[in-house]
Scaffold this motif. Structure first.
Motif, PDB file in Angstrom:
ATOM      1  N   GLN A 141      35.263 -13.847 -23.583  1.00 21.52           N
ATOM      2  CA  GLN A 141      34.794 -12.535 -24.287  1.00 21.52           C
ATOM      3  C   GLN A 141      33.827 -12.665 -25.153  1.00 21.52           C
ATOM      4  O   GLN A 141      32.854 -11.933 -25.681  1.00 21.52           O
ATOM      5  N   LEU A 142      34.184 -13.820 -26.284  1.00 18.91           N
ATOM      6  CA  LEU A 142      33.575 -14.111 -27.429  1.00 18.91           C
ATOM      7  C   LEU A 142      32.195 -14.907 -26.998  1.00 18.91           C
ATOM      8  O   LEU A 142      31.316 -14.448 -27.868  1.00 18.91           O
ATOM      9  N   ILE A 143      32.166 -15.443 -25.810  1.00 21.22           N
ATOM     10  CA  ILE A 143      30.785 -15.762 -25.584  1.00 21.22           C
ATOM     11  C   ILE A 143      29.943 -14.750 -25.245  1.00 21.22           C
ATOM     12  O   ILE A 143      28.733 -14.919 -25.508  1.00 21.22           O
ATOM     13  N   ARG A 144      30.519 -13.969 -24.528  1.00 24.95           N
ATOM     14  CA  ARG A 144      29.525 -12.799 -24.252  1.00 24.95           C
ATOM     15  C   ARG A 144      28.766 -11.882 -25.530  1.00 24.95           C
ATOM     16  O   ARG A 144      27.765 -11.410 -25.399  1.00 24.95           O
ATOM     17  N   PHE A 145      29.596 -12.057 -26.515  1.00 25.47           N
ATOM     18  CA  PHE A 145      28.997 -11.621 -27.789  1.00 25.47           C
ATOM     19  C   PHE A 145      28.331 -12.664 -28.749  1.00 25.47           C
ATOM     20  O   PHE A 145      27.942 -12.507 -30.044  1.00 25.47           O
ATOM     21  N   GLN A 146      28.208 -13.798 -28.056  1.00 21.22           N
ATOM     22  CA  GLN A 146      27.512 -15.058 -28.844  1.00 21.22           C
ATOM     23  C   GLN A 146      28.366 -15.459 -30.034  1.00 21.22           C
ATOM     24  O   GLN A 146      27.981 -16.080 -31.029  1.00 21.22           O
ATOM     25  N   GLN A 147      29.690 -15.147 -29.992  1.00 18.43           N
ATOM     26  CA  GLN A 147      30.464 -15.900 -31.079  1.00 18.43           C
ATOM     27  C   GLN A 147      30.907 -17.291 -30.734  1.00 18.43           C
ATOM     28  O   GLN A 147      32.206 -17.585 -30.349  1.00 18.43           O
ATOM     29  N   HIS A 148      30.026 -17.864 -30.609  1.00 17.24           N
ATOM     30  CA  HIS A 148      30.155 -19.464 -29.874  1.00 17.24           C
ATOM     31  C   HIS A 148      31.273 -20.165 -30.870  1.00 17.24           C
ATOM     32  O   HIS A 148      32.031 -20.996 -30.167  1.00 17.24           O
ATOM     33  N   ASP A 149      31.278 -20.388 -31.920  1.00 18.33           N
ATOM     34  CA  ASP A 149      32.086 -21.048 -32.796  1.00 18.33           C
ATOM     35  C   ASP A 149      33.543 -20.768 -32.741  1.00 18.33           C
ATOM     36  O   ASP A 149      34.542 -21.558 -32.559  1.00 18.33           O
ATOM     37  N   LEU A 150      33.623 -19.351 -32.618  1.00 20.10           N
ATOM     38  CA  LEU A 150      35.168 -18.860 -32.370  1.00 20.10           C
ATOM     39  C   LEU A 150      35.457 -18.918 -31.173  1.00 20.10           C
ATOM     40  O   LEU A 150      36.731 -19.497 -30.824  1.00 20.10           O
ATOM     41  N   ALA A 151      34.609 -18.886 -30.030  1.00 18.69           N
ATOM     42  CA  ALA A 151      34.927 -19.091 -28.568  1.00 18.69           C
ATOM     43  C   ALA A 151      35.607 -20.616 -28.573  1.00 18.69           C
ATOM     44  O   ALA A 151      36.040 -20.944 -27.842  1.00 18.69           O
ATOM     45  N   LEU A 152      34.671 -21.493 -29.233  1.00 19.98           N
ATOM     46  CA  LEU A 152      35.005 -22.872 -29.160  1.00 19.98           C
ATOM     47  C   LEU A 152      36.430 -23.329 -29.598  1.00 19.98           C
ATOM     48  O   LEU A 152      37.208 -23.858 -28.673  1.00 19.98           O
ATOM     49  N   SER A 153      36.911 -22.744 -30.591  1.00 18.47           N
ATOM     50  CA  SER A 153      38.064 -22.897 -31.120  1.00 18.47           C
ATOM     51  C   SER A 153      39.326 -22.457 -30.203  1.00 18.47           C
ATOM     52  O   SER A 153      40.179 -22.997 -29.885  1.00 18.47           O
ATOM     53  N   ARG A 154      38.838 -21.254 -29.629  1.00 24.40           N
ATOM     54  CA  ARG A 154      39.793 -20.666 -28.547  1.00 24.40           C
ATOM     55  C   ARG A 154      39.883 -21.444 -27.208  1.00 24.40           C
ATOM     56  O   ARG A 154      40.826 -21.778 -26.728  1.00 24.40           O
ATOM     57  N   ALA A 155      38.638 -22.031 -26.903  1.00 21.12           N
ATOM     58  CA  ALA A 155      38.697 -23.001 -25.739  1.00 21.12           C
ATOM     59  C   ALA A 155      39.392 -24.203 -25.865  1.00 21.12           C
ATOM     60  O   ALA A 155      40.128 -24.779 -24.900  1.00 21.12           O
ATOM     61  N   LYS A 156      39.158 -24.866 -26.876  1.00 20.15           N
ATOM     62  CA  LYS A 156      40.008 -26.035 -27.177  1.00 20.15           C
ATOM     63  C   LYS A 156      41.413 -25.833 -27.153  1.00 20.15           C
ATOM     64  O   LYS A 156      42.157 -26.650 -26.449  1.00 20.15           O
ATOM     65  N   LEU A 157      41.983 -24.685 -27.798  1.00 21.28           N
ATOM     66  CA  LEU A 157      43.299 -24.570 -27.531  1.00 21.28           C
ATOM     67  C   LEU A 157      43.684 -24.118 -26.313  1.00 21.28           C
ATOM     68  O   LEU A 157      44.808 -24.405 -25.581  1.00 21.28           O
ATOM     69  N   ALA A 158      42.979 -23.374 -25.405  1.00 19.32           N
ATOM     70  CA  ALA A 158      43.315 -23.004 -24.044  1.00 19.32           C
ATOM     71  C   ALA A 158      43.530 -24.395 -23.264  1.00 19.32           C
ATOM     72  O   ALA A 158      44.360 -24.452 -22.492  1.00 19.32           O
ATOM     73  N   VAL A 159      42.551 -25.507 -23.624  1.00 16.12           N
ATOM     74  CA  VAL A 159      42.760 -26.517 -22.702  1.00 16.12           C
ATOM     75  C   VAL A 159      44.055 -27.439 -22.982  1.00 16.12           C
ATOM     76  O   VAL A 159      44.621 -28.107 -22.050  1.00 16.12           O
ATOM     77  N   GLN A 160      44.549 -27.052 -24.383  1.00 18.53           N
ATOM     78  CA  GLN A 160      45.984 -27.928 -24.543  1.00 18.53           C
ATOM     79  C   GLN A 160      46.898 -27.166 -23.756  1.00 18.53           C
ATOM     80  O   GLN A 160      48.045 -27.663 -23.765  1.00 18.53           O
ATOM     81  N   LEU A 161      47.055 -25.784 -23.881  1.00 20.12           N
ATOM     82  CA  LEU A 161      47.913 -25.108 -23.222  1.00 20.12           C
ATOM     83  C   LEU A 161      47.945 -25.101 -21.868  1.00 20.12           C
ATOM     84  O   LEU A 161      49.096 -24.741 -21.205  1.00 20.12           O
ATOM     85  N   ALA A 162      46.839 -24.951 -21.193  1.00 21.54           N
ATOM     86  CA  ALA A 162      46.917 -24.950 -19.825  1.00 21.54           C
ATOM     87  C   ALA A 162      45.832 -26.086 -19.325  1.00 21.54           C
ATOM     88  O   ALA A 162      44.678 -25.908 -18.520  1.00 21.54           O
ATOM     89  N   PRO A 163      46.160 -27.421 -19.566  1.00 16.32           N
ATOM     90  CA  PRO A 163      45.323 -28.639 -18.982  1.00 16.32           C
ATOM     91  C   PRO A 163      45.209 -28.671 -17.592  1.00 16.32           C
ATOM     92  O   PRO A 163      44.360 -29.436 -17.140  1.00 16.32           O
ATOM     93  N   ASN A 164      45.849 -27.974 -16.981  1.00 22.22           N
ATOM     94  CA  ASN A 164      46.027 -28.204 -15.320  1.00 22.22           C
ATOM     95  C   ASN A 164      45.352 -26.936 -14.428  1.00 22.22           C
ATOM     96  O   ASN A 164      45.364 -26.952 -13.439  1.00 22.22           O
ATOM     97  N   LYS A 165      44.632 -26.021 -15.386  1.00 23.48           N
ATOM     98  CA  LYS A 165      43.917 -25.038 -14.874  1.00 23.48           C
ATOM     99  C   LYS A 165      42.434 -25.215 -15.229  1.00 23.48           C
ATOM    100  O   LYS A 165      42.320 -25.802 -16.379  1.00 23.48           O
ATOM    101  N   TYR A 166      41.769 -24.887 -14.137  1.00 22.34           N
ATOM    102  CA  TYR A 166      40.081 -25.273 -14.223  1.00 22.34           C
ATOM    103  C   TYR A 166      39.335 -24.458 -15.155  1.00 22.34           C
ATOM    104  O   TYR A 166      38.473 -24.657 -16.000  1.00 22.34           O
ATOM    105  N   GLN A 167      40.016 -22.998 -15.576  1.00 28.56           N
ATOM    106  CA  GLN A 167      39.260 -22.105 -16.193  1.00 28.56           C
ATOM    107  C   GLN A 167      38.987 -22.588 -17.720  1.00 28.56           C
ATOM    108  O   GLN A 167      37.911 -22.501 -18.197  1.00 28.56           O
ATOM    109  N   PRO A 168      40.079 -23.035 -18.550  1.00 27.68           N
ATOM    110  CA  PRO A 168      39.646 -23.435 -19.805  1.00 27.68           C
ATOM    111  C   PRO A 168      38.846 -24.604 -20.053  1.00 27.68           C
ATOM    112  O   PRO A 168      37.711 -24.740 -20.656  1.00 27.68           O
ATOM    113  N   TRP A 169      38.818 -25.498 -18.875  1.00 25.96           N
ATOM    114  CA  TRP A 169      38.028 -26.593 -18.975  1.00 25.96           C
ATOM    115  C   TRP A 169      36.534 -26.271 -18.755  1.00 25.96           C
ATOM    116  O   TRP A 169      35.499 -26.525 -19.163  1.00 25.96           O
TER     117      TRP A 169
END
Length: 295
Positions: free
Chosen positions: A62-90
């Protein structure tokens, strides 16, 4: 012309506390008197953590859609830690890195996503674009071809494949996929423009002119086909009209006064050579000098 890779969710600072409560971290028994007090190791529910990771990944998207890329990046890094076996966060993490032009970590994340979900066309298309930017044109073509075999009606992917073929010297194939992109989306002027670039290199200047004119019928405010058309007309002897178009193009986007920018946008050797000649005219020299002064 190249094609490069953009309901806001308020970040809750105490989301981790809520998560820990939801997975029962605070549920522990009171130690028996006289026992050694051992550190408590929480028994986290992996499925709940994974679900939380997917939700965080969705916030990043959602943040990417609003071009909030730095905030989105921090969420994405957290997401891959929480769900490393799901493709969506990666996938989201890789896409963000590509948007930020951090190609190496972007490709690494996207390749991990593809291992987890080999048939996801979005990953293949994004990887193809990233490989192209790395100069890995054959890998780009392969990824894009595989994606288009699964989902054929994606003009942007067809365009990227055309660009890969262009760089590989497979001009007939490039024209064919550019034409497919235009057939899918009639107003896709970059594909029309790039057919003109190929035609010019092949010596078919009249066809190149026709394609750049067609591109401008779609969008008359695009500097690239205006400049290309101006150069072509000038070389063919229509000097006054060519110079007018050259001036108009650089007023729209001064980047097109830089030869490297033209090369980056797939202008070939013949068109570059003719553009350099065009830029040496007194009229264009004056415009370029003014642009440099204003920059």
């Amino acid at each position: 012309m190249l094609n490069k890779l953009r309901e806001q969710t308020v970040f809750k600072g105490n989301w981790l506390l809520s998560l820990l409560v939801s997975v029962g971290v605070w549920q522990c028994s009171v130690p028996v008197m006289g026992q050694m007090l051992l550190p408590y190791t929480p028994q986290l529910n992996s499925e709940q953590l994974e679900q939380q990771g997917l939700e965080v990944a969705e916030e990043a998207a959602q943040l990417i859609r609003f071009q909030q890329h730095d905030l989105a990046l921090s969420r994405a890094k957290l997401a891959v830690q929480l769900a490393p076996n799901k493709y969506q966060p990666w996938f989201i993490l890789g896409t963000l890195y590509i948007i930020k032009q951090e190609l190496e970590p972007g490709v690494e994340a996207l390749e991990k996503a593809l291992v987890l979900e080999p048939e996801e066309v979005g990953i293949k298309f994004t990887l193809g674009n990233a490989y192209f930017q790395q100069g890995k044109y054959q890998q780009a073509a392969t990824a894009l071809e595989e994606g288009l075999e699964i989902k054929a009606d994606v003009p942007s992917a067809q365009f990227d494949l055309g660009n890969a073929y262009f760089k590989l010297g497979r001009m007939a194939e490039a024209i064919a996929v550019y034409q497919k992109a235009v057939a899918q989306q009639e107003e896709f002027w970059p594909a029309v423009n790039n057919i003109g670039l190929i035609k010019y290199e092949q010596g078919n200047i009249s066809s190149a002119i026709e394609h750049w004119q067609k591109a401008l019928e779609i969008d008359e405010e695009q500097a690239e086909p205006i400049l290309a058309l101006g150069v072509a007309l000038y070389i063919q002897g229509q000097k006054e009209e060519g110079l007018k178009l050259g001036e108009a193009a650089l007023e729209l986007d001064s980047n097109y006064g830089e030869i490297q920018h033209l090369k980056d946008n797939l202008w070939g050797e013949k068109l570059i050579k003719d553009t350099q000649t065009f830029f040496t005219t007194p009229q264009m020299q004056a415009i370029l000098a003014q642009l440099e002064k204003d920059s």
